[in-house]
Design an enzyme around this catalytic site. Structure first.
Site, mmCIF file in Angstrom:
data_model
loop_
_atom_site.group_PDB
_atom_site.id
_atom_site.type_symbol
_atom_site.label_atom_id
_atom_site.label_comp_id
_atom_site.label_asym_id
_atom_site.label_seq_id
_atom_site.Cartn_x
_atom_site.Cartn_y
_atom_site.Cartn_z
ATOM 1 N N HIS A 182 0.818 -1.212 0.000
ATOM 2 C CA HIS A 182 0.000 0.000 0.000
ATOM 3 C C HIS A 182 0.850 1.259 0.000
ATOM 4 O O HIS A 182 1.890 1.344 0.655
ATOM 5 C CB HIS A 182 -1.029 -0.004 1.135
ATOM 6 C CG HIS A 182 -0.492 0.055 2.526
ATOM 7 N ND1 HIS A 182 -0.192 1.246 3.156
ATOM 8 C CD2 HIS A 182 -0.231 -0.921 3.433
ATOM 9 C CE1 HIS A 182 0.220 1.003 4.388
ATOM 10 N NE2 HIS A 182 0.226 -0.297 4.585
ATOM 11 N N ASP B 51 5.983 0.733 6.674
ATOM 12 C CA ASP B 51 4.538 0.559 6.516
ATOM 13 C C ASP B 51 3.988 1.658 5.618
ATOM 14 O O ASP B 51 3.409 2.620 6.121
ATOM 15 C CB ASP B 51 3.873 0.587 7.898
ATOM 16 C CG ASP B 51 2.403 0.225 7.871
ATOM 17 O OD1 ASP B 51 1.967 -0.399 6.893
ATOM 18 O OD2 ASP B 51 1.696 0.572 8.824
ATOM 19 N N GLU C 109 -5.041 2.076 2.417
ATOM 20 C CA GLU C 109 -5.104 0.844 3.222
ATOM 21 C C GLU C 109 -5.311 1.148 4.685
ATOM 22 O O GLU C 109 -6.084 0.465 5.380
ATOM 23 C CB GLU C 109 -3.816 0.033 3.024
ATOM 24 C CG GLU C 109 -3.830 -1.343 3.687
ATOM 25 C CD GLU C 109 -3.350 -1.348 5.141
ATOM 26 O OE1 GLU C 109 -3.531 -2.363 5.820
ATOM 27 O OE2 GLU C 109 -2.785 -0.318 5.591
ATOM 28 N N GLU C 110 -4.617 2.154 5.196
ATOM 29 C CA GLU C 110 -4.643 2.428 6.629
ATOM 30 C C GLU C 110 -6.046 2.748 7.163
ATOM 31 O O GLU C 110 -6.393 2.331 8.271
ATOM 32 C CB GLU C 110 -3.666 3.557 6.982
ATOM 33 C CG GLU C 110 -2.203 3.238 6.720
ATOM 34 C CD GLU C 110 -1.641 2.136 7.608
ATOM 35 O OE1 GLU C 110 -2.394 1.541 8.415
ATOM 36 O OE2 GLU C 110 -0.437 1.857 7.496
ATOM 37 N N ASP D 163 3.278 -6.404 3.382
ATOM 38 C CA ASP D 163 2.848 -5.307 4.272
ATOM 39 C C ASP D 163 3.137 -5.657 5.725
ATOM 40 O O ASP D 163 2.265 -5.616 6.583
ATOM 41 C CB ASP D 163 1.352 -5.025 4.077
ATOM 42 C CG ASP D 163 0.875 -3.835 4.916
ATOM 43 O OD1 ASP D 163 1.733 -3.043 5.359
ATOM 44 O OD2 ASP D 163 -0.344 -3.712 5.141
ATOM 45 N N HIS E 89 3.126 2.535 12.995
ATOM 46 C CA HIS E 89 2.200 3.663 13.208
ATOM 47 C C HIS E 89 2.750 4.721 14.173
ATOM 48 O O HIS E 89 1.983 5.374 14.879
ATOM 49 C CB HIS E 89 0.840 3.157 13.712
ATOM 50 C CG HIS E 89 0.092 2.333 12.724
ATOM 51 N ND1 HIS E 89 -1.152 1.782 13.004
ATOM 52 C CD2 HIS E 89 0.381 1.955 11.453
ATOM 53 C CE1 HIS E 89 -1.580 1.107 11.953
ATOM 54 N NE2 HIS E 89 -0.658 1.191 10.999
#
Length: 468
Positions: free
Chosen positions: A284, A296, A329-330, A355, A426
Site C-alpha cells: 500500500h 509501513d 489501506e490504513e 505489508d 504507526h
C-alpha cells in the site's frame, strides 16, 4: 547382473521391513529450475531497486495520509517511477472516500500528580475542539472489562484501556491486543464516556504513541479517542494504583470531511498469453501522518515492484504480472476493496501482498498446497535456500488482497519476521533508518523466486509490448 538391479536387490535384503515401506513411499526429489535459482540469487546479492524506491518515496514524498494532497503527490511520484522503470499500462484507478486529518493533540494529568503525557489521536477520532476536555479517568485492563462495566461507571468520564502486548515473530498479538483500539472507542461512546485513551498497540518503550484506524459503529457518537505511548500508559497505571481520583485534560483536535479522493496505482509486466490468469502482487502506498512510512509500507511496494522488475529484466513471462500500489489501506483497506470491485471477475493465478515491514521472510504459505501441489513443492524448494520454511497451516495475509481472495483468487503469503515491527508501527519512528538493506534484498529474492516459479516460464529476449 544389471548394476541397478543388483543395487535394488541389495537394498531390499539389507533394509529392515519397516524401512522398505518408507523407501518406496518417499516423494520424488524436487529439482529447482536453474533459471529460478539464478534470478533468486542475483536478487539476493545485487538488488538495488527496492532500496531506491523506498528511499525515493520516503524522501521525496514523506508522509502519505490517505485522501490528502500528500497521498496525491505519492500517486504522481509512483506513476513517474513505474513508467521510468519500464512497466506497461501504468495508470491510476481513483475512488472517493472521506478524509480525516489530525490537529493539535495533548494529554496531561491535572490531579493528583500534574504531568504531561505523550498522546496521538486515533484515526477518525472525534474532536475535543481547541479547548480540550477534562474528566476523571476510569481504568479497564481489557475491552471485555469495559464491555461488562455498567454504564454508570463510565458515563461522563475518560476511559483508559490497558493491555500487555508482547513481541512475536509472526505478529500474532496484534489481532488480540488491537481490540482496545478497534472496538474500545465505540464501546466507550455507547456507554456515555466523554473520551477514551488506550495504551498504544505496540511493543516498544519509546515515548512515541502508536496511531491507527478505528471506526465508530453501531450508532456510536464520535468521541475523542487517543493512544498514549507505552511508557506514559504505564505511568498512568502507577498513578491510578495510588488509589486517588485521577483527572486528565485531553485535547485532540481533528477534522473529517466527505468527498475526497484516493486511488490505486497499477502497472504491469505483460505476459505472452493475455488470457492467462494474472499474478497480482503489491503493497500500500498510503501511510499514517506521523512519519514517512518506510516499513509501513514503502518497503512493501518496493519489494514487490523490485521482484517484478527483475522478472521483466530477464525476459517476458507467460502470465502477466500486475503490481498494485494500493491507496487508503490504513483507513480500512479501501484500495483493496476498490480493486476487487473493478477486477474481481478477472482470472488471477495468485494474489500476494508485502505489508509487514522489511525484515527477512522466514516462512511462507499458499493455497497452492491444495490446488497445485507441484507448484507448491517448487516454491518450497526454491525458497528454502533463503532460510524460508513452509507453513502448511498458514492463511492468506494482506488487507489489500483479502477482497480479491474473497472473490476466488488463490493466494500466497511470504511472512516477514515481525519481532521488531510493532516497535515502530504507526509511530514517528517509522523511518528509513529502520530498514536493513541486506534483509530488504532477501525479501526481493523471495518474491522474485515466487514470481519466477509461477510465471509460466520466462522467455528470455522476448520484447515487452509498448507502454500505454
Amino acid at each position: 547382473m544389471n548394476r541397478s538391479l543388483f543395487a535394488a536387490l541389495l537394498l531390499t535384503t539389507a533394509a529392515p521391513a519397516g524401512a522398505q515401506q518408507s523407501i518406496t513411499t518417499l516423494p520424488p526429489p524436487v529439482v529447482i529450475d536453474p533459471r529460478v535459482a539464478a534470478l533468486r540469487d542475483d536478487a539476493l546479492a545485487n538488488d538495488h531497486y527496492a532500496w531506491d524506491i523506498t528511499e525515493g518515496l520516503t524522501t521525496e514524498v514523506g508522509q502519505r495520509l490517505a485522501a490528502t494532497k500528500a497521498e496525491e503527490r505519492a500517486r504522481q511520484w509512483a506513476l513517474k517511477r513505474l513508467a521510468s522503470m519500464g512497466f506497461a499500462n501504468v495508470h491510476v484507478e481513483p475512488f472517493t472516500m472521506p478524509v480525516w486529518t489530525r490537529g493539535a493533540e495533548s494529554a496531561e494529568i491535572v490531579a493528583p500528580f500534574p504531568q504531561k503525557l505523550a498522546v496521538a489521536a486515533l484515526g477518525y477520532s472525534g474532536s475535543t475542539g481547541p479547548g480540550g476536555i477534562t474528566g476523571q479517568v476510569v481504568y479497564f485492563d481489557s475491552v471485555d472489562a469495559l464491555r461488562l462495566a455498567p454504564d454508570s461507571a463510565v458515563r461522563g468520564k475518560i476511559v483508559f484501556i490497558d493491555h500487555n502486548m508482547m513481541p512475536a515473530q509472526d505478529g500474532s498479538g496484534y489481532g488480540q491486543f488491537g481490540a482496545p483500539r478497534r472496538q474500545g472507542p465505540t464501546i466507550a461512546s455507547l456507554k456515555g464516556a466523554s473520551g477514551i485513551v488506550i495504551r498504544s498497540i505496540g511493543t516498544d518503550h519509546h515515548r512515541n504513541p502508536h496511531t491507527g484506524v478505528q471506526y465508530f459503529t453501531n450508532g456510536a457518537k464520535p468521541i475523542p479517542a487517543g493512544a498514549l505511548s507505552v511508557p506514559d500508559a504505564e505511568q498512568l497505571v502507577r498513578i491510578l494504583k495510588r488509589g486517588l481520583p485521577v483527572t486528565m485534560r485531553l485535547t485532540l483536535v481533528s477534522d473529517k470531511s466527505e468527498g475526497s479522493q484516493s486511488g490505486n496505482v497499477i502497472a504491469e509486466v505483460p505476459g505472452r498469453d493475455p488470457k492467462a490468469p494474472i499474478l497480482l502482487i503489491g503493497g500500500h502506498l498510503d501511510s499514517w501522518d506521523l512519519a514517512t512510512g518506510a516499513i509501513d509500507d514503502a518497503s512493501g511496494v518496493a519489494i514487490t515492484t523490485a521482484a517484478a522488475k527483475r522478472i521483466m529484466d530477464a525476459g517476458r513471462p507467460l502470465r502477466t504480472i500486475r503490481i498494485v500500489w494500493f491507496g487508503a489501506e490504513e483507513p480500512g483497506g479501501l484500495g483493496g476493496k476498490s480493486y476487487a470491485v473493478a477486477h474481481g471477475k478477472e482470472p488471477h493465478a495468485i494474489a500476494g501482498e508485502s505489508d509487514f515491514g522489511a525484515d527477512r521472510v522466514w516462512r511462507f504459505s499458499s493455497q497452492l498446497m491444495k490446488s497445485d501441489p507441484a507448484a507448491y513443492a517448487q516454491l518450497a524448494a526454491s525458497l528454502a535456500p533463503l532460510g524460508i520454511t513452509r507453513n502448511d497451516k498458514g492463511e492468506a495475509d494482506g488487507t489489500d488482497v483479502e477482497p480479491i481472495i474473497g472473490a476466488g483468487a488463490p493466494w500466497v503469503s511470504l511472512n516477514q519476521d515481525g519481532t521488531r515491527y510493532f516497535d515502530w508501527h504507526h509511530t514517528p519512528d517509522d523511518t528509513l533508518d529502520k530498514i536493513d538493506p541486506a534483509q530488504l534484498r532477501q525479501n526481493v529474492a523471495a518474491w522474485t523466486a515466487m514470481l519466477a516459479v509461477l510465471s509460466g516460464g520466462i522467455e528470455s529476449g522476448a520484447k515487452q509490448p509498448k507502454r500505454r
